[in-house]
Write a protein that holds these residues in place. Structure first.
Motif, PDB file in Angstrom:
ATOM      1  N   VAL A  54       4.917  60.243 116.094  1.00  0.00           N
ATOM      2  CA  VAL A  54       6.344  60.042 116.404  1.00  0.00           C
ATOM      3  C   VAL A  54       7.182  60.298 115.150  1.00  0.00           C
ATOM      4  N   LYS A  93       5.984  52.779 114.148  1.00  0.00           N
ATOM      5  CA  LYS A  93       5.836  53.931 115.045  1.00  0.00           C
ATOM      6  C   LYS A  93       4.650  54.783 114.594  1.00  0.00           C
ATOM      7  N   SER A 139       5.452  60.637 120.965  1.00  0.00           N
ATOM      8  CA  SER A 139       4.827  59.489 121.650  1.00  0.00           C
ATOM      9  C   SER A 139       3.795  59.974 122.649  1.00  0.00           C
ATOM     10  N   TYR A 149       6.075  53.841 122.546  1.00  0.00           N
ATOM     11  CA  TYR A 149       5.992  53.960 121.084  1.00  0.00           C
ATOM     12  C   TYR A 149       6.980  54.964 120.501  1.00  0.00           C
TER      13      TYR A 149
END
Ligand code: PMP
Length: 381
Positions: free
Chosen positions: A17, A13, A260, A203
């Protein structure tokens, strides 16, 4: 390890995030909509901000019509089971994931609805005109996947959306694979219900997704209970999003989704798609030169998402994925990918395919390494 299973869940990630999730435990620790103190109000504000930005990303009209869910499957169930009534007829594409196909079949098996499937061609694309031909008086929903998790084929959703606008029959689109990767505009594309997964091309963290429903659509809530509002009434409140968000919501997940959106803004969605498609294209080009490999790709230039499905000689896809992991440290998905319909369309049912799906963190060097491994495997078996 080389991770090429981003279509199942992107990994790793992005820093935005990871930071947003960690930050949520410190700064957004309270239950939003359940307290009048600052920590709760700050949390509610953060949730509203992510709701607004995600609605904007998908061209929705009203952030309050975007409901957070645990993922695309929950969002699909909420829309299908909340919207459909006994006697309704549904037309769905022959590329749908089980997240859509199974709830539809469940309703059909109970004798509540009837359905028609629009078959895809051998490359995994549907024709919007086939939807028009299948419409009946009782048709109350059109369902069309956006990007396929098996072939990467991007369906002509706007064409089905045009039909939806013309007939007034709502259109549900599963954007689990496409949201974040491909442009989506619900208003322009005529999308009535949009199903989103946070953990793939957006994501975000696992366990967060969303359903967007255009104004005027009123599905019955699938879950009822505490919303922090109208507590004196036994009925579920009419206001969105509370109407469909009973119980405590996934605050770290929503915060992560906010991260994200920062990541996508920083990376630039157009650049990101171009980069991922370049990796997929180079991979497919190299794989097509390896003897014994069958690629499931269209020969023409129709739009695609950044993933490639293939088979290697007569080797079972599961065995190929196992050997890629064991001998080369390459993580890919094999089998039916929860989408038997798509494999029936492209001729890979019931064994499925080996799927390579690309993301921001993959490199051309990794593509070369994976092609080297596939070449070795193809000579061994
Ligand atoms: N639809 C499609 C096209 C998918 O690829 C997936 C995930 N494989 C889903 C729905 C289900 O998503 P989730 O795991 O968020 O429920």
């Amino acid at each position: 390890m080389i991770f090429m299973d981003n279509a199942a869940g992107s990994w790793p990630k992005p820093a935005q995030v990871r930071r947003a999730v960690a930050n949520s435990f410190q700064n957004y620790g309270a239950n939003p909509g359940r307290g009048a103190y600052r920590l709760s109000l700050d949390t509610a504000r953060m949730v509203y901000d992510v709701r607004s930005r995600l609605t904007e990303l998908v061209g929705g009209e009203d952030p309050e019509r975007l409901i957070f869910t645990s993922g695309a499957t929950t969002a699909a169930n909420l829309a299908l089971k909340g919207w459909l009534r006994p006697g309704d007829h549904v037309i769905y594409s022959g590329m749908e994931h089980n997240a859509i196909y199974r709830p539809l079949k469940q309703l059909e098996d109970k004798g509540l609805i009837s359905t028609d499937c629009i078959e895809a061609d051998a490359d995994g694309y549907i024709d919007p005109d086939d939807f028009a031909a299948a419409i009946r008086d009782e048709t109350r929903l059109l369902v069309c996947l956006h990007a396929s998790n098996v072939t990467g084929s991007v369906q002509p959703v706007a064409g089905v959306g045009k039909l939806s606008k013309k007939t007034g029959i709502p259109l549900l689109v599963d954007a689990a694979q496409s949201a974040g990767a491909l442009p989506i505009n619900c208003r322009e594309m005529g999308i009535s219900f949009l199903v989103l997964a946070g953990h793939k091309a957006l994501y975000g963290p696992p366990g967060i997704g969303a359903l967007y429903a255009a104004p005027g659509l009123e599905p019955e809530p699938l879950i009822s209970g505490g919303t922090g509002s109208h507590s004196h009434q036994w009925q579920q409140p009419p206001e969105w999003p509370e109407r469909h968000e009973s119980g405590t919501i996934n605050v770290p997940g929503i915060a992560g989704l906010g991260g994200s959106l920062d990541f996508l803004r920083d990376a630039g969605p157009e650049w990101l798609l171009e980069f991922e498609l370049e990796l997929a294209g180079k991979f497919a080009e190299g794989a097509s030169l390896i003897p014994g490999i069958r690629l499931y790709l269209p020969q023409d230039e129709r739009p695609r998402a950044p993933l490639v499905s293939l088979n290697l000689n007569k080797m079972d896809p599961g065995e190929a994925a196992f050997l890629l992991d064991r001998d080369y440290g390459i993580a890919v998905r094999s089998g039916l990918h929860c989408t038997p319909l798509a494999h029936q369309a492209i001729g890979s049912f019931p064994t499925g395919t080996v799927r390579f799906s690309f993301g921001y963190f993959n490199t051309l060097r990794e593509v070369k390494t994976v092609l080297f491994a596939l070449n070795k495997l193809s000579h061994k078996y």
